[in-house]
Design an enzyme around this catalytic site. Sequence first.
Site, PDB file in Angstrom:
ATOM      1  N   HIS A  34      39.320  50.395  34.150  1.00  0.00           N
ATOM      2  CA  HIS A  34      38.590  49.299  34.794  1.00  0.00           C
ATOM      3  C   HIS A  34      37.094  49.588  34.699  1.00  0.00           C
ATOM      4  O   HIS A  34      36.667  50.744  34.789  1.00  0.00           O
ATOM      5  CB  HIS A  34      39.028  49.165  36.259  1.00  0.00           C
ATOM      6  CG  HIS A  34      38.525  47.904  36.887  1.00  0.00           C
ATOM      7  ND1 HIS A  34      37.220  47.778  37.324  1.00  0.00           N
ATOM      8  CD2 HIS A  34      39.114  46.708  37.120  1.00  0.00           C
ATOM      9  CE1 HIS A  34      37.051  46.555  37.809  1.00  0.00           C
ATOM     10  NE2 HIS A  34      38.186  45.881  37.681  1.00  0.00           N
ATOM     11  N   TRP A  64      43.384  44.783  44.279  1.00  0.00           N
ATOM     12  CA  TRP A  64      42.813  44.796  45.631  1.00  0.00           C
ATOM     13  C   TRP A  64      41.549  45.646  45.722  1.00  0.00           C
ATOM     14  O   TRP A  64      40.842  45.605  46.723  1.00  0.00           O
ATOM     15  CB  TRP A  64      43.846  45.339  46.627  1.00  0.00           C
ATOM     16  CG  TRP A  64      44.993  44.428  46.912  1.00  0.00           C
ATOM     17  CD1 TRP A  64      45.277  43.228  46.331  1.00  0.00           C
ATOM     18  CD2 TRP A  64      46.037  44.651  47.881  1.00  0.00           C
ATOM     19  NE1 TRP A  64      46.423  42.688  46.870  1.00  0.00           N
ATOM     20  CE2 TRP A  64      46.901  43.547  47.815  1.00  0.00           C
ATOM     21  CE3 TRP A  64      46.320  45.689  48.774  1.00  0.00           C
ATOM     22  CZ2 TRP A  64      48.037  43.441  48.632  1.00  0.00           C
ATOM     23  CZ3 TRP A  64      47.449  45.590  49.583  1.00  0.00           C
ATOM     24  CH2 TRP A  64      48.291  44.471  49.501  1.00  0.00           C
ATOM     25  N   SER A 120      36.063  36.851  38.417  1.00  0.00           N
ATOM     26  CA  SER A 120      35.862  35.653  39.239  1.00  0.00           C
ATOM     27  C   SER A 120      36.890  34.562  38.967  1.00  0.00           C
ATOM     28  O   SER A 120      36.575  33.371  39.047  1.00  0.00           O
ATOM     29  CB  SER A 120      34.437  35.110  39.082  1.00  0.00           C
ATOM     30  OG  SER A 120      33.488  36.066  39.520  1.00  0.00           O
ATOM     31  N   GLY A 129      40.561  39.795  41.306  1.00  0.00           N
ATOM     32  CA  GLY A 129      40.006  40.668  42.341  1.00  0.00           C
ATOM     33  C   GLY A 129      39.945  39.952  43.684  1.00  0.00           C
ATOM     34  O   GLY A 129      40.945  39.843  44.399  1.00  0.00           O
ATOM     35  N   GLY A 130      38.773  39.444  44.013  1.00  0.00           N
ATOM     36  CA  GLY A 130      38.532  38.852  45.331  1.00  0.00           C
ATOM     37  C   GLY A 130      39.597  37.850  45.762  1.00  0.00           C
ATOM     38  O   GLY A 130      40.056  37.881  46.912  1.00  0.00           O
TER      39      GLY A 130
HETATM   40  P1  13P Z   1      36.853  39.464  40.834  1.00  0.00           P
HETATM   41  O1  13P Z   1      38.018  38.541  40.633  1.00  0.00           O
HETATM   42  O2  13P Z   1      36.553  39.761  42.265  1.00  0.00           O
HETATM   43  O3  13P Z   1      35.657  39.030  40.045  1.00  0.00           O
HETATM   44  O4  13P Z   1      37.283  40.900  40.213  1.00  0.00           O
HETATM   45  C1  13P Z   1      37.825  40.930  38.943  1.00  0.00           C
HETATM   46  C2  13P Z   1      38.322  42.297  38.680  1.00  0.00           C
HETATM   47  O5  13P Z   1      37.556  43.243  38.535  1.00  0.00           O
HETATM   48  C3  13P Z   1      39.768  42.492  38.624  1.00  0.00           C
HETATM   49  O6  13P Z   1      40.099  43.753  38.137  1.00  0.00           O
END
Ligand code: 13P
Length: 248
Positions: A94, A10, A209, A230-231
Amino acid sequence: MRSKLIAGNWKMNGSLAANQDLLLAIAQGLGTPSCNVAVCVPSLYLAQVQHVCASSPIAWGAQDMSCFEIGAYTGEISASMLRDFGVRYVLVGHSERRQYHGETDEQVATKVQRALAAGITPIVCVGETLAQREAGLTADVVKRQLAAVIHANGHCISEVVVAYEPVWAIGTGKTASPEQAQEVHAMLRLQLLAASKQADRISILYGGSMNPANAVSLLAQPDIDGGLVGGASLKANEFLSIVAAASQ
Ligand code: 13P
């Protein structure tokens, strides 16, 4: 056989009200998933997530932890504190921690040790920047990042989860192609196998992504054992679609 894991990261998003809605929507849509599902949330919300998810198949994790065990480290959160809240996973190294907080390979390796000692599975993140990829340094960078963790953790390395997250694909909408990702995952697998006979059971997630449209082809690769999302993990329907892709 490695079971797949879809973990949401998140990042610094959420509120008590929004978390509640999101978690309930995910839990409702999830049914009984045939892969492992987790959300890695801001630590302040771990108590809430523990309460909401306790009787669901959703595991929860933190996004970082201290490399120290206890003591005068203002603002830090220790592995044993995370353990108090039933945390199953913790993200370690990360790229946003490496980039904005100057985390070193050695600190990452120590955090992995501390997490394992507390019975928490570290999700060790590695990945190259665009400049490093363009300079042909992808293999050097990810192998160096992983080598530090292997060196510090010996045979315990088989207890970790690894996440390959190319920095240029994070939050940019640019995903690594399945072939590009598989190439790096296979390389990481070989490196892990050289360190531990048990390395075949280590899950290597892809992150950057990942979305419902690209998840199926990424997750079909032989060495991609799940996703760090992530998103798309902030939208219940998108997260559930990715979980469904991993359950095929
Ligand atoms: P996104 O899926 O928003 O590109 O982020 C990936 C991420 O950094 C997960 O730790």
